[in-house]
Design a protein around this motif. Structure first.
Motif, mmCIF file in Angstrom:
data_model
loop_
_atom_site.group_PDB
_atom_site.id
_atom_site.type_symbol
_atom_site.label_atom_id
_atom_site.label_comp_id
_atom_site.label_asym_id
_atom_site.label_seq_id
_atom_site.Cartn_x
_atom_site.Cartn_y
_atom_site.Cartn_z
ATOM 1 N N THR A 190 0.578 -0.662 -0.318
ATOM 2 C CA THR A 190 -0.263 -0.138 -0.180
ATOM 3 C C THR A 190 0.488 1.107 -0.058
ATOM 4 O O THR A 190 0.112 2.265 -0.396
ATOM 5 C CB THR A 190 -0.934 0.028 1.289
ATOM 6 O OG1 THR A 190 -2.025 1.079 1.597
ATOM 7 C CG2 THR A 190 -0.306 0.152 2.334
ATOM 8 N N TYR A 220 -6.227 0.830 -15.812
ATOM 9 C CA TYR A 220 -4.910 0.222 -14.694
ATOM 10 C C TYR A 220 -4.262 0.501 -15.911
ATOM 11 O O TYR A 220 -3.081 0.901 -16.142
ATOM 12 C CB TYR A 220 -5.055 -0.326 -13.604
ATOM 13 C CG TYR A 220 -4.058 -0.482 -13.602
ATOM 14 C CD1 TYR A 220 -3.436 0.592 -12.139
ATOM 15 C CD2 TYR A 220 -3.297 -1.690 -12.582
ATOM 16 C CE1 TYR A 220 -2.309 0.891 -11.190
ATOM 17 C CE2 TYR A 220 -2.037 -1.488 -11.820
ATOM 18 C CZ TYR A 220 -1.856 -0.311 -11.199
ATOM 19 O OH TYR A 220 -0.780 -0.466 -10.328
ATOM 20 N N ASN A 245 0.067 2.491 -4.872
ATOM 21 C CA ASN A 245 -1.494 2.649 -5.436
ATOM 22 C C ASN A 245 -1.332 4.328 -5.369
ATOM 23 O O ASN A 245 0.237 4.958 -5.292
ATOM 24 C CB ASN A 245 -1.880 1.786 -4.350
ATOM 25 C CG ASN A 245 -1.753 1.702 -2.419
ATOM 26 O OD1 ASN A 245 -1.161 3.290 -2.821
ATOM 27 N ND2 ASN A 245 -2.890 1.524 -2.005
ATOM 28 N N GLN A 246 -2.689 4.822 -4.839
ATOM 29 C CA GLN A 246 -3.054 5.943 -4.899
ATOM 30 C C GLN A 246 -2.601 6.657 -3.696
ATOM 31 O O GLN A 246 -2.394 7.264 -3.528
ATOM 32 C CB GLN A 246 -4.452 6.107 -5.395
ATOM 33 C CG GLN A 246 -5.705 5.884 -4.009
ATOM 34 C CD GLN A 246 -6.052 4.027 -4.707
ATOM 35 O OE1 GLN A 246 -5.028 2.951 -4.917
ATOM 36 N NE2 GLN A 246 -6.986 3.847 -4.173
ATOM 37 N N SER A 254 -6.005 0.435 0.915
ATOM 38 C CA SER A 254 -6.633 0.442 -0.257
ATOM 39 C C SER A 254 -5.522 -0.192 -1.600
ATOM 40 O O SER A 254 -6.482 -0.678 -2.294
ATOM 41 C CB SER A 254 -6.461 2.049 -1.121
ATOM 42 O OG SER A 254 -4.717 2.872 -0.885
ATOM 43 N N TYR A 255 -4.601 -1.247 -0.593
ATOM 44 C CA TYR A 255 -3.846 -2.156 -1.586
ATOM 45 C C TYR A 255 -5.231 -2.905 -2.263
ATOM 46 O O TYR A 255 -4.842 -3.733 -2.535
ATOM 47 C CB TYR A 255 -3.265 -2.783 -0.971
ATOM 48 C CG TYR A 255 -2.327 -4.032 -1.397
ATOM 49 C CD1 TYR A 255 -1.971 -4.062 -1.766
ATOM 50 C CD2 TYR A 255 -2.384 -5.086 -0.558
ATOM 51 C CE1 TYR A 255 -0.978 -5.374 -2.591
ATOM 52 C CE2 TYR A 255 -2.157 -6.457 -0.912
ATOM 53 C CZ TYR A 255 -1.321 -6.927 -1.831
ATOM 54 O OH TYR A 255 -1.176 -7.892 -2.474
ATOM 55 N N ASN A 258 -7.914 -2.282 -3.969
ATOM 56 C CA ASN A 258 -7.812 -1.741 -5.681
ATOM 57 C C ASN A 258 -7.919 -3.660 -6.046
ATOM 58 O O ASN A 258 -8.293 -3.825 -6.905
ATOM 59 C CB ASN A 258 -6.127 -1.550 -5.644
ATOM 60 C CG ASN A 258 -6.103 -0.123 -5.636
ATOM 61 O OD1 ASN A 258 -7.149 0.576 -5.643
ATOM 62 N ND2 ASN A 258 -4.846 0.739 -4.784
#
Length: 326
Positions: A190, A220, A245-246, A254-255, A258
């Motif tokens: 992440t 992506y 990631n973002q 978030s990892y 995604n």
């Protein structure tokens, strides 16, 4: 915030009661009372200058522990007669944070000569790096000694980003880590970045039948192609990077989110959805970031205790880059 602080206190209790007998929380309390504070100060100052240091140090700890255990062998320099771990694949140009460990070691040697091992410095620095990126704090059990052997040929033990699920589960199992540890530890992706060459086969050379990995989100994939063109001069191939990631400097779930968008960067990341057990664990983490952070701490503790040297084993290096003279 209150819930997170409560969890921090809970983790301190958990980590104090579930450690190997050979390692101890507060190991340097009498030997070098300011050791942890010095390491934290060095890591924090480095992080202020370059936030990428934090994920770099976490990765450094992971790569060290997967080769000969957590003995600081990744910190040793190559010699004319030996190529060391740091110069073997997948390390080489991709590892970061070595200079932070060097600075911490120099400061510690100035106040507590020959007391704090490089392996312990790395373990403390990895914890501090997680905290600086928003993760939970934990007590680090210390007492590791430094190894005297570092071979680039042994970095084959480090899991490859192209591994399928069975391969990556086996890779972690070989080090005494569970499947649950593996799913939690991969969440470290992440934060940080990756060089293009670590994943471009998914974009341009997936198999003999197809150019692009069909398990990769097309949108992506296009974003990745813009950052990582198919044909690159060697110098660019070694320097172009993308964020994992973002939120590359923030520990969050978030990892795992995604993955369910088929936007895991590596094949080994996306492979977590290839079994019901690992997919369910990833789904829990995607929905509950604190659940992941708690499990991540437990897995980091397990990682940091792989094949440690203690007692009279190994040595306490005066310089993390070279073994002590006999």
């Amino acid at each position: 915030m209150l819930l997170k602080l409560t969890l921090v206190m809970m983790m301190a209790c958990i980590t104090s009661s579930h450690i190997e007998a050979t390692l101890q929380v507060g190991f340097y309390r009498d030997k070098c009372p300011f050791a942890e504070a010095i390491i934290k100060d060095v890591v924090k100052k480095s992080f202020i200058i370059n936030q990428g240091i934090a994920p770099g140090i976490v990765r450094l700890q992971f790569h060290d522990c997967f080769v000969r255990g957590c003995d600081g062998s990744i910190l040793l320099d190559s010699t004319p007669i030996n190529q060391a771990e740091k110069d073997g694949p997948p390390n080489g140009i991709t590892i970061r944070g070595l200079e932070v460990i060097d600075i911490a070691k120099a400061r510690l040697e100035a106040v507590c000569k020959g007391v704090v091992s490089c392996a312990d410095i790395l373990a403390f620095a990895a914890r501090d790096s997680v905290v600086l990126t928003g993760g939970l704090y934990w007590d680090v059990a210390a007492g590791r000694r430094d190894g005297r052997i570092s071979r680039a040929s042994e970095t084959v033990d480090i899991p490859s980003p192209s591994f399928n699920l069975n391969q990556i589960i086996q890779s972690f199992a070989n080090k005494g880590l569970t499947q649950g540890d593996m799913v939690a530890l991969l969440g470290a992706h992440t934060i940080g970045r990756s060089h293009c060459f670590s994943f471009t086969d998914r974009l341009y050379n997936y198999s003999t039948r197809m150019m692009q990995d069909p398990n990769l989100n097309p949108y992506y994939a296009e974003l990745l192609k813009q950052r990582c063109p198919r044909v690159l001069p060697q110098i660019l191939n070694e320097t172009l990077v993308v964020f994992m990631n973002q939120s590359p400097y923030l520990i969050d779930q978030s990892y795992y989110e995604n993955l369910f968008e088929h936007a895991g960067l590596f094949i080994s990341d996306q492979a977590l959805l290839d079994s019901q057990t690992t997919s369910q664990q990833a789904a829990i983490y995607a929905a509950n970031g604190l659940a992941w952070e708690v499990d991540f701490v437990k897995a980091m503790i397990n990682l940091s205790q792989i094949q440690v040297l203690t007692g009279n084993q190994g040595e306490i290096r005066a310089n993390c880059r070279v073994i002590n003279p006999y």
